[in-house]
Design an enzyme around this catalytic site. Structure first.
Site, PDB file in Angstrom:
ATOM      1  CE1 TYR A 142      -3.755   2.425   0.476  1.00 15.77           C
ATOM      2  CE2 TYR A 142      -2.554   3.254   2.380  1.00 15.77           C
ATOM      3  CZ  TYR A 142      -3.585   3.376   1.463  1.00 15.77           C
ATOM      4  OH  TYR A 142      -4.438   4.450   1.544  1.00 15.77           O
ATOM      5  CG  ASP A 237       5.645   3.855   1.064  1.00 18.92           C
ATOM      6  OD1 ASP A 237       5.895   4.544   2.075  1.00 18.92           O
ATOM      7  OD2 ASP A 237       4.500   3.691   0.613  1.00 18.92           O
ATOM      8  CE  LYS A 265       0.479   4.884   8.242  1.00 19.52           C
ATOM      9  NZ  LYS A 265       0.548   4.066   7.069  1.00 19.52           N
TER      10      LYS A 265
END
Ligand code: PLP
Length: 428
Positions: A142, A237, A265
């Site tokens: 994702y 990522d 995050k």
């Protein structure tokens, strides 16, 4: 009705599905989401006064727990002087300097407001600098919800029953090629078949949106070599793994260099922040230095920088945090395996650093196809058993369990006891 149920009923009238991000709606596990009022350390408290040991940690940011006093103080001290200016502030410089100091191979940083934005911008930069259009991603990874990345995507998209979103044009999807995680040959085939057209290979160095799938030995280095051979950029990522696996993220943990790295995050410390970073030669292609345009009204927001920078400082000053978290995660993983064995439940537990995930399957999970063999109904039952015992896990099989440095020995002992009882309940 509980207060959470009342709020959810109101929420469903004014928010699609009652939430602002799909996986929060508990659809994959049944039941109603808990509305949270407070977090302290490893615990969260809901509207009905129920307390939980929290292993979601806002999906990763709360790596040192909720309401860390240093972070709250930094936010407060910054906040009283104004919330946003749309002009440079010293904190942005300090944040970028801190990231460059902590992470190997990066020289410059651009702050954005989410992981989605970070990936979208890094992909644009890769395309802009290589003059190529295509991107290779891995099934089950994702990378946020930008059009080009909503192809074979993991996380919430997995339990939607329709992995590829409506509203993504064929044009946007056709330049995204799909490889299999941990399968270098699948990448090589795509690079050969699309010779000279692939701008970048983007990967989660540890896949943490199809549960937790570690890279096999040599997989990441193999991607590095393939990218070098084909003139493509390698994008890590690190929205989850950044500053979590190690102070320098996956590049440090696995000793493999990426060309561009994306963050989110953890770098916000709980505030909405993202970033992308890389060597000067690439990053100076971004506006206003170069021809790749990217901007943001609230990017580098001073309050967000205060929170994120303070968290990064704590992680640098207390490097033992990484060993503590890894030890805790390994402790939980080992106990889960033992309980599953004891109660005759088919289970695979993957764990890397502070990330772990139990899958209800006989098949070792090393890729998306294997992850999908997990019995998600069993996960749903396990989730609800755990929740009723006061342990808050991700409300979906295809997410990580996030261990923080705030989880105490007492929390861990409570968690593995609850897990044993929950797993025993599955056996019946
Ligand atoms: C969460 C996540 C994103 C998206 O970040 P948002 O802040 O939710 O937009 C991108 N990549 C990975 C690996 C993620 O886990």
């Amino acid at each position: 009705m509980t207060k959470s149920e009342q709020l959810f009923e109101r929420a469903c009238k004014v928010l699609p599905g009652g939430v602002n991000s799909p996986v929060r709606a508990f659809r994959a596990v049944g039941g109603k989401p808990r509305f949270i009022v407070k977090g302290l350390g490893s615990h969260v408290l809901d509207e009905d006064g129920l307390e939980y040991i929290d292993y979601v940690g806002s999906w990763g940011p709360m790596v040192i727990g909720h309401s860390h006093p240093d972070i709250l103080k930094a936010v407060y001290d910054r906040m009283v002087n104004g919330l946003s200016f749309g002009a440079p502030t010293a904190l942005e410089v300090e944040m970028a300097e801190k990231m460059v100091e902590m992470v190997p191979h990066i020289e410059m940083v651009r702050m954005v407001n989410s992981g989605t934005e970070a990936v979208m911008s890094a992909v644009r930069l890769a395309r802009g600098t290589t003059g190529r259009d295509k991107i290779i991603k891995f099934e089950g990874c994702y990378h946020g919800h930008s059009d080009a990345m909503l192809v074979g995507a993991g996380s919430g998209a997995l339990t939607q029953g329709e992995p590829d979103s409506k509203g993504v044009t064929r044009g946007a999807a056709q330049d995204t090629l799909m490889a299999q995680y941990n399968d270098l040959a699948s990448v090589e085939r795509l690079l050969d078949a699309n010779h000279g057209q692939v701008a970048a290979v983007i990967v989660e160095p540890v896949a943490a949106n199809m549960g937790v799938v570690p890279p096999k030995d040599g997989f990441l280095q193999g991607l590095r070599d393939l990218c070098d051979k084909h003139g493509s950029l390698l994008i890590f990522d690190e929205v989850i793994t950044g500053f979590r696996l190690a102070a320098g993220g996956a590049q440090e943990y696995f000793g493999v260099r990426a060309d561009l790295v994306t963050y989110g995050k953890i770098i916000g410390g709980g505030m909405p922040v993202g970033a992308y970073a890389g060597p000067r030669t690439l990053m100076e292609q971004v506006a206003p230095c170069g021809p790749v345009y990217q901007a943001g009204t609230l990017s580098g927001n001073p309050v967000a920088m205060a929170a994120g920078l303070t968290q990064l400082r704590i992680l640098t000053d207390h490097t033992e945090i990484y060993t503590v978290m890894e030890t805790s995660a390994r402790y939980i993983a080992n106990h889960l395996r033992e309980s599953a064995k004891q109660h005759g439940v088919a289970m695979q537990v993957n764990q890397v650093g502070s990330l772990l995930c139990p899958y209800f399957t006989e098949t070792p999970v090393d890729c998306f196809a294997a992850a999908k063999t997990s019995d998600t109904k069993k996960y749903a039952k396990y989730f609800n058993e755990m929740l009723s015992r006061g342990v808050y896990l991700a409300p979906s099989q295809f997410e990580a369990m996030f261990v923080s440095s705030a989880h105490t020995q007492k929390d861990l002992a409570f968690t593995v006891q609850a897990a044993e009882e929950s797993i025993a309940a599955l056996g019946n």
